[in-house]
Design a protein around this motif. Structure first.
Motif, PDB file in Angstrom:
ATOM      1  N   LEU A  77       5.136   6.155 -63.300  1.00 16.90           N
ATOM      2  CA  LEU A  77       5.375   7.242 -62.357  1.00 16.90           C
ATOM      3  C   LEU A  77       5.257   8.576 -63.070  1.00 16.90           C
ATOM      4  CD1 LEU A  77       8.476   8.538 -62.897  1.00 16.90           C
ATOM      5  CD2 LEU A  77       9.124   6.335 -61.955  1.00 16.90           C
ATOM      6  N   LEU A  78       4.999   9.612 -62.289  1.00 12.69           N
ATOM      7  CA  LEU A  78       4.988  10.979 -62.787  1.00 12.69           C
ATOM      8  C   LEU A  78       6.182  11.703 -62.185  1.00 12.69           C
ATOM      9  CD1 LEU A  78       1.202  11.859 -62.308  1.00 12.69           C
ATOM     10  CD2 LEU A  78       2.326  11.118 -64.405  1.00 12.69           C
ATOM     11  N   GLY A  79       6.970  12.328 -63.013  1.00 12.15           N
ATOM     12  CA  GLY A  79       8.159  13.018 -62.526  1.00 12.15           C
ATOM     13  C   GLY A  79       7.993  14.521 -62.554  1.00 12.15           C
ATOM     14  N   ARG A  80       8.449  15.169 -61.513  1.00 13.12           N
ATOM     15  CA  ARG A  80       8.451  16.625 -61.443  1.00 13.12           C
ATOM     16  C   ARG A  80       9.765  17.093 -60.815  1.00 13.12           C
ATOM     17  NH1 ARG A  80       4.677  15.689 -64.179  1.00 13.12           N
ATOM     18  NH2 ARG A  80       2.561  16.549 -64.078  1.00 13.12           N
ATOM     19  N   THR A  81      10.123  18.338 -61.082  1.00 18.54           N
ATOM     20  CA  THR A  81      11.322  18.941 -60.495  1.00 18.54           C
ATOM     21  C   THR A  81      10.914  20.177 -59.717  1.00 18.54           C
ATOM     22  OG1 THR A  81      12.707  18.133 -62.313  1.00 18.54           O
ATOM     23  CG2 THR A  81      13.594  19.923 -60.974  1.00 18.54           C
ATOM     24  N   VAL A  89     -10.656   7.005 -53.521  1.00 20.63           N
ATOM     25  CA  VAL A  89      -9.867   7.984 -52.779  1.00 20.63           C
ATOM     26  C   VAL A  89      -9.248   8.957 -53.792  1.00 20.63           C
ATOM     27  CG1 VAL A  89      -7.919   8.355 -51.217  1.00 20.63           C
ATOM     28  CG2 VAL A  89      -9.365   6.313 -50.967  1.00 20.63           C
ATOM     29  N   PRO A  90      -9.547  10.251 -53.673  1.00 19.56           N
ATOM     30  CA  PRO A  90      -8.991  11.201 -54.646  1.00 19.56           C
ATOM     31  C   PRO A  90      -7.464  11.150 -54.699  1.00 19.56           C
ATOM     32  CG  PRO A  90     -10.705  12.244 -53.325  1.00 19.56           C
ATOM     33  CD  PRO A  90     -10.433  10.896 -52.698  1.00 19.56           C
ATOM     34  N   TYR A  91      -6.936  11.354 -55.893  1.00 20.00           N
ATOM     35  CA  TYR A  91      -5.499  11.417 -56.159  1.00 20.00           C
ATOM     36  C   TYR A  91      -4.789  10.077 -55.960  1.00 20.00           C
ATOM     37  CZ  TYR A  91      -6.911  16.196 -55.913  1.00 20.00           C
ATOM     38  OH  TYR A  91      -7.592  17.369 -56.125  1.00 20.00           O
ATOM     39  N   THR A  92      -5.539   8.996 -56.110  1.00 18.91           N
ATOM     40  CA  THR A  92      -4.918   7.671 -56.145  1.00 18.91           C
ATOM     41  C   THR A  92      -5.017   7.069 -57.543  1.00 18.91           C
ATOM     42  OG1 THR A  92      -6.954   6.505 -55.534  1.00 18.91           O
ATOM     43  CG2 THR A  92      -5.527   7.270 -53.738  1.00 18.91           C
ATOM     44  N   TYR A  93      -5.711   7.769 -58.441  1.00 13.60           N
ATOM     45  CA  TYR A  93      -5.901   7.265 -59.804  1.00 13.60           C
ATOM     46  C   TYR A  93      -5.435   8.343 -60.779  1.00 13.60           C
ATOM     47  CZ  TYR A  93      -8.196   5.411 -63.978  1.00 13.60           C
ATOM     48  OH  TYR A  93      -8.459   4.915 -65.239  1.00 13.60           O
ATOM     49  N   MET A  94      -4.386   8.059 -61.510  1.00 15.43           N
ATOM     50  CA  MET A  94      -3.825   9.098 -62.388  1.00 15.43           C
ATOM     51  C   MET A  94      -3.114   8.503 -63.595  1.00 15.43           C
ATOM     52  SD  MET A  94      -1.148  10.522 -59.547  1.00 15.43           S
ATOM     53  CE  MET A  94      -0.337   9.396 -58.407  1.00 15.43           C
ATOM     54  N   PRO A  95      -3.809   7.747 -64.423  1.00 11.07           N
ATOM     55  CA  PRO A  95      -3.153   7.158 -65.600  1.00 11.07           C
ATOM     56  C   PRO A  95      -2.688   8.200 -66.614  1.00 11.07           C
ATOM     57  CG  PRO A  95      -5.509   6.874 -65.742  1.00 11.07           C
ATOM     58  CD  PRO A  95      -5.237   7.411 -64.374  1.00 11.07           C
ATOM     59  N   PHE A  96      -3.320   9.383 -66.625  1.00 14.76           N
ATOM     60  CA  PHE A  96      -2.918  10.456 -67.522  1.00 14.76           C
ATOM     61  C   PHE A  96      -2.319  11.635 -66.756  1.00 14.76           C
ATOM     62  CE2 PHE A  96      -6.251   8.282 -69.932  1.00 14.76           C
ATOM     63  CZ  PHE A  96      -5.618   8.090 -71.157  1.00 14.76           C
ATOM     64  N   GLY A  97      -1.948  11.394 -65.500  1.00 11.47           N
ATOM     65  CA  GLY A  97      -1.480  12.489 -64.674  1.00 11.47           C
ATOM     66  C   GLY A  97      -2.655  13.283 -64.140  1.00 11.47           C
ATOM     67  N   LEU A  98      -2.356  14.355 -63.433  1.00 16.56           N
ATOM     68  CA  LEU A  98      -3.380  15.223 -62.860  1.00 16.56           C
ATOM     69  C   LEU A  98      -2.907  16.664 -62.931  1.00 16.56           C
ATOM     70  CD1 LEU A  98      -4.261  13.212 -59.622  1.00 16.56           C
ATOM     71  CD2 LEU A  98      -5.693  13.441 -61.654  1.00 16.56           C
ATOM     72  N   GLY A  99      -3.845  17.581 -62.774  1.00 15.55           N
ATOM     73  CA  GLY A  99      -3.485  18.983 -62.716  1.00 15.55           C
ATOM     74  C   GLY A  99      -3.183  19.590 -64.066  1.00 15.55           C
ATOM     75  N   PRO A 100      -2.672  20.807 -64.073  1.00 16.63           N
ATOM     76  CA  PRO A 100      -2.440  21.525 -65.333  1.00 16.63           C
ATOM     77  C   PRO A 100      -1.501  20.814 -66.296  1.00 16.63           C
ATOM     78  CG  PRO A 100      -2.321  23.032 -63.479  1.00 16.63           C
ATOM     79  CD  PRO A 100      -2.408  21.658 -62.901  1.00 16.63           C
TER      80      PRO A 100
END
Length: 962
Positions: free
Chosen positions: A361-365, A419-430
């Protein structure tokens, strides 16, 4: 079934008691990670108070993260990767040498053997079995050592003696410490920073920190040698800060992952208005350790999975071999650039990362309230968001037959189907993984070199990827293992019911201390029967209290174990036990005689004068004053003078380090109690102190320096009367006056240090809080204030002065202070531990308290019991006047404890309080104003009864002004 199938694309969880919103909706993920990234810059809060941990790119927040990312990102540019690539090739070559040796030995063995059972492939060539995870771990450790530490190691032949491998294994080995960090983060996360608790062993992080610091030092002294490793890139960034002013645009020219997402490149620009950051050695150490932590285990695991899958899928392995063999990628100056041309290799790695992603999972606040428009949910500021990577990677709507390894999904001609944004083994974005390109370069290089030379095949010992094997290979924590701990944590919970004692129902991990989250300590102590998993007996019967604290004191010499694991605290009167306590108490007690206290208090006259100057200004301007700060400054000045003969002026110097550090001691006490109640043995095992290390070190260093100066100043004729000098003199008197004295009759330096430290800690907050409450009560009870002023005036001399001997004998002043201590006792409870089984003879309980069980005497509850003190919430000093004292039931009033182990500093605290009140009330009147809180509102985070606001008015007394 994954969470997406069970709960939908958005669902809620709880981490401890904190709500966390989880989601796998691609559109929402796009908004959070890219479009609205400015609202979700930060990861979860994993700060620990350790700069090595907290300065890492993973932990940093907001502008600090932006600036550090801008510094680090250029070190992963194509040019820098190209420069480091030969180091990786060298590591892979060493792996090849190891495999060649094994194959040669196997070939020699099979050639000389006549047995037909020798292992060979279908081509007749020998086959050797290898354990992939171990093999790939050796490779990635070699790479880390070379590319980060510029150290060439031999992981294949020197595994047991190699310090890098030993410490790396400890770093990632599951441990009680790591489990404890998960529990603390889920239950009392704010305490992590206060106690500076790291998930990893300090000795391990120190090993890598020392290694990096040594290399930095060597390179700073020898700048003629050119290095190409990551550590040198960070050193160069430090010495060329102008490079860090460039915007960090994530390069997209050598990774498959940008082509699977439709992101706006402009969103990757990292801008900040904060002054330009200067990178430090701590930053270099921190990022280098993060490089190791993030790049060692995860890369080894993915390589292990990939080679395993190629062995099981021979057609795929053959196709990959043909692609690699058809490209010129080895032994060429442009071999790094040619790696990007291998589309099937990229597809194999991508599919392995999808199937066995290292990050679930990717965690954000959320940094502000944020509304998900599509579903109408508003995420409040500060809430944690989990983006469910695994659910998306295994969702059949996005990846048909998701449990099957199929590299074709990621071939160029199929990528538009993803489908974009369904694959993120290294995360996405900045805030994607900054080391992604390095990890891909490492994996691609290893596979290219291995696949062109060796063929990986399935053997009789190759097992399916079962759940047990996944535990072995996966770096992700298996949370199911937590089930083992439940029986241990609850095994004592039937203790009191089996002994016929009633009490509230305890909760796993917290016992009954969970109530501290919702109530002040003082209001719940009557009901507490468990702290953590340990049974505790509350005793409020006065006869039993008398027996425990006085009559049978020989059985109850010791307080409960505070678990401080601090050498200084453990040598103090609070920490020592049995005969050691008796020895120290007998030496310390004479320091608090009336004569010595009188001399000590003369040192504090300037402290009262400082308070007078503050009140003069406030009264002149017709303003209000906040009592807690005023009295805190007074008691800090008083302790500095009377304990250490050191003058401070905290009223005019609010940032005085003495006050700042003393305030830190008491601010986190609730979390300290929770933490040691839940996991006291573990905290002691890991040598975690109950006091913030920086605060501890500040006071200890200050006291040590004073002791040193006193011992060196043997020629001075000046006589000192402060507490520290009395401790030093106590040792001299033992030698000079008693022929029968021995070393056992003396205080060691550590004893003096510890006793002085506790004098400071115990006397600062408690006395300040008492005085603030007392003046507040006088302000809202003007009749009591009038009576007290009349009493003081009646004992002043012709000049309006009153001496200490008179002050300490004023009955109404004593009654006013006693009633304030009853209502707001600084210590809400006290505890004792029997040294043997003890039967509660009185009160007809029939209960036998087993040896070692803590008995709590609830002071606050006794003080507020209407059976002992009618109308307990009313301030009535008359209760404690001489003519009424016989009405008070013995052992129901215990602000300083009772018996031989009562507070040794009681007389000093009372003298300090009486002195300031008597001298201030002569001149100033304290009044209730519109801003005076009635009733008081308390700070929930403090173990002490500390109100958030003590504001009262101040004016001159009429007789003084005329």
């Amino acid at each position: 079934m994954d969470n997406h199938q069970k709960y939908g694309k958005i669902y809620g969880l709880f981490v401890g008691s904190k709500p966390v919103l989880c989601m796998s909706d691609p559109d929402v993920i796009k908004n959070i990670l890219i479009k609205d990234f400015h609202c979700f810059v930060d990861h979860f809060d994993f700060t620990s108070g350790d700069p090595i941990n907290d300065r890492s790119l993973f932990i940093l927040k907001g502008d600090d993260w932006r600036q550090m990312r801008a510094i680090i990102s250029p070190t992963f540019s194509s040019g820098k990767m190209r420069a480091m690539h030969p180091l990786i090739i060298d590591c892979v070559n060493r792996l090849e040498t190891y495999l060649d040796t094994k194959l040669d030995n196997s070939y020699s063995s099979s050639s000389s053997s006549s047995s037909s059972s020798s292992s060979s492939s279908s081509t007749g060539k020998p086959v050797v079995e290898v354990e992939l995870k171990k093999l790939m771990s050796n490779l990635t450790m070699d790479v880390i050592a070379s590319c980060v530490f510029s150290t060439r190691i031999d992981t294949y032949s020197d595994q047991k003696g190699n310090n890098f491998m030993i410490n790396a294994e400890y770093f990632f080995k599951p441990s009680p410490r790591f489990l404890l960090s998960i529990i603390i983060n889920a239950t009392v996360p704010k305490s992590i920073k206060w106690i500076r608790f790291s998930s990893f062993s300090k000795s391990v992080t120190n090993f890598f920190s020392d290694a990096i610091q040594t290399i930095i030092s060597q390179r700073n002294s020898n700048k003629n040698v050119k290095y190409r490793d990551y550590l040198q890139l960070m050193i160069d960034a430090k010495h060329r800060p102008e490079d860090t002013t460039k915007s960090d645009k994530v390069e997209q020219n050598d990774s498959i992952f940008d082509t699977t997402q439709s992101s706006d490149p402009s969103s990757h620009v990292l801008s900040t208005n904060k002054p330009k950051m200067t990178i430090t050695d701590t930053d270099i150490v921190s990022t280098s350790i993060l490089f190791f932590a993030a790049g060692y285990e995860t890369t080894a695991t993915i390589l292990s999975f990939l080679l395993y899958l190629l062995a099981l899928n021979e057609n795929c392995q053959q196709k990959l071999y043909e692609e690699v063999n058809g490209q010129t990628v080895k032994n060429e100056t442009n071999s790094y650039d040619n790696l990007t041309k291998l589309s099937y290799l990229e597809a194999c790695i991508a599919e392995t990362l999808r199937l066995y992603t290292p990050v679930s999972l990717l965690g954000r606040t959320a940094s502000e309230d944020y509304t998900i428009e599509s579903i109408g949910i508003t995420i409040p500021k500060g809430m944690q968001i989990n983006l469910d990577v695994v659910s998306n990677h295994h969702n059949p709507d996005y990846y048909p037959e998701p449990d099957r390894w199929n590299p074709e999904r990621f071939m160029p001609y199929n990528r538009d189907k993803l489908v974009p944004y369904t694959y993120m083994p290294f995360g996405l974005g900045p805030r994607n993984c900054v080391g992604m390109r390095f990890a891909l370069m490492e994996m691609k290089t290893a596979i290219v070199y291995l696949i062109t030379k060796y063929r990986f095949v399935k053997t009789l010992n190759t097992k399916p990827l079962t759940r047990d094997m996944m535990k072995k290979l996966s770096p992700i924590v298996n949370y199911g293992d937590l089930y083992v701990g439940i029986d241990y944590l609850t095994k004592n919970f039937n203790y009191w019911s089996s002994h016929g004692v009633n009490g509230p129902k305890p909760v796993v991990l917290f016992g009954n201390i969970w109530e501290l989250f919702v109530k002040r300590f003082q209001l719940i102590e009557e009901d507490r029967t468990y702290t953590g998993k340990n049974p505790v007996l509350n005793v409020a019967d006065p006869e039993l209290i008398k027996n425990i604290m006085v009559k049978d004191f020989h059985i109850f010499v010791n307080r409960q174990d505070s678990g401080s694991v601090d050498e200084v605290l453990d040598h103090s009167l609070l920490g020592v036990r049995d005969d050691e306590w008796k020895r120290q108490r007998s030496i310390v007690s004479p320091s608090f005689t009336t004569g010595k206290l009188r001399k000590m208090m003369t040192l504090g006259d300037h402290c009262i004068e400082s308070v007078d100057r503050v009140l003069y200004k406030v009264a002149t301007d017709g303003n209000e004053i906040e009592l807690k700060n005023l009295m805190g400054n007074y008691t800090m000045d008083g302790i500095a003078s009377c304990a250490f003969a050191t003058k401070t002026d905290t009223h005019n110097d609010p940032n005085n380090p003495f006050v700042l550090n003393a305030n830190i001691v008491v601010s986190g006490s609730k979390w300290r109690t929770l933490l040691f109640a839940i996991a006291g043995p573990i905290m002691r095992f890991f040598n975690i102190s109950a006091i913030n290390p920086s605060v501890h070190n500040f006071f200890i260093d200050a006291i040590k320096e004073i002791i040193k100066q006193r011992k060196e100043d043997t020629k001075s004729d000046r006589k000192r009367y402060d507490f520290l000098q009395l401790m030093i003199d106590a040792n001299k008197n033992v030698d000079m006056n008693d022929d029968n004295s021995s070393a056992n009759d003396k205080l060691m330096d550590i004893d003096i240090l510890a006793t002085s430290f506790v004098f400071l800690l115990a006397g600062y907050e408690t006395t300040a809080t008492l005085l603030a409450h007392l003046v507040y009560l006088l302000a809202i009870n003007p009749e009591a204030q009038r009576k007290l002023v009349d009493e003081i005036r009646g004992h002043c001399d012709a000049n309006g002065h009153i001496d200490y001997e008179t002050i300490i004998r004023l009955p109404y002043l004593d009654a006013c202070i006693s009633e304030a201590l009853r209502m707001y006792s600084p210590a809400p409870q006290t505890g004792r531990v029997p040294s043997q089984d003890y039967k509660l003879e009185t009160a007809n309980t029939g209960i036998t308290v087993e040896k070692g069980i803590t008995i709590i005497i609830p002071i606050h509850a006794l003080h507020h019991c209407p059976d002992y003190f009618p109308e307990p919430k009313q301030y009535r000093p008359e209760r404690f006047l001489p003519e009424n004292r016989d009405k008070i039931i013995p052992y129901t009033y215990l602000p300083f404890g009772a018996g031989p182990r009562n507070c040794v500093g009681m007389r000093f605290a009372l003298m300090e309080a009486k002195a300031i009140v008597a001298r201030v009330l002569i001149k100033y009147e304290f009044l209730r104003t519109a801003n005076t809180k009635v009733p008081l509102k308390y700070v929930q985070k403090s173990m002490f009864a500390v109100p958030s606001d003590f504001t009262v008015g101040v004016q001159y007394r009429q007789t003084v002004r005329t």
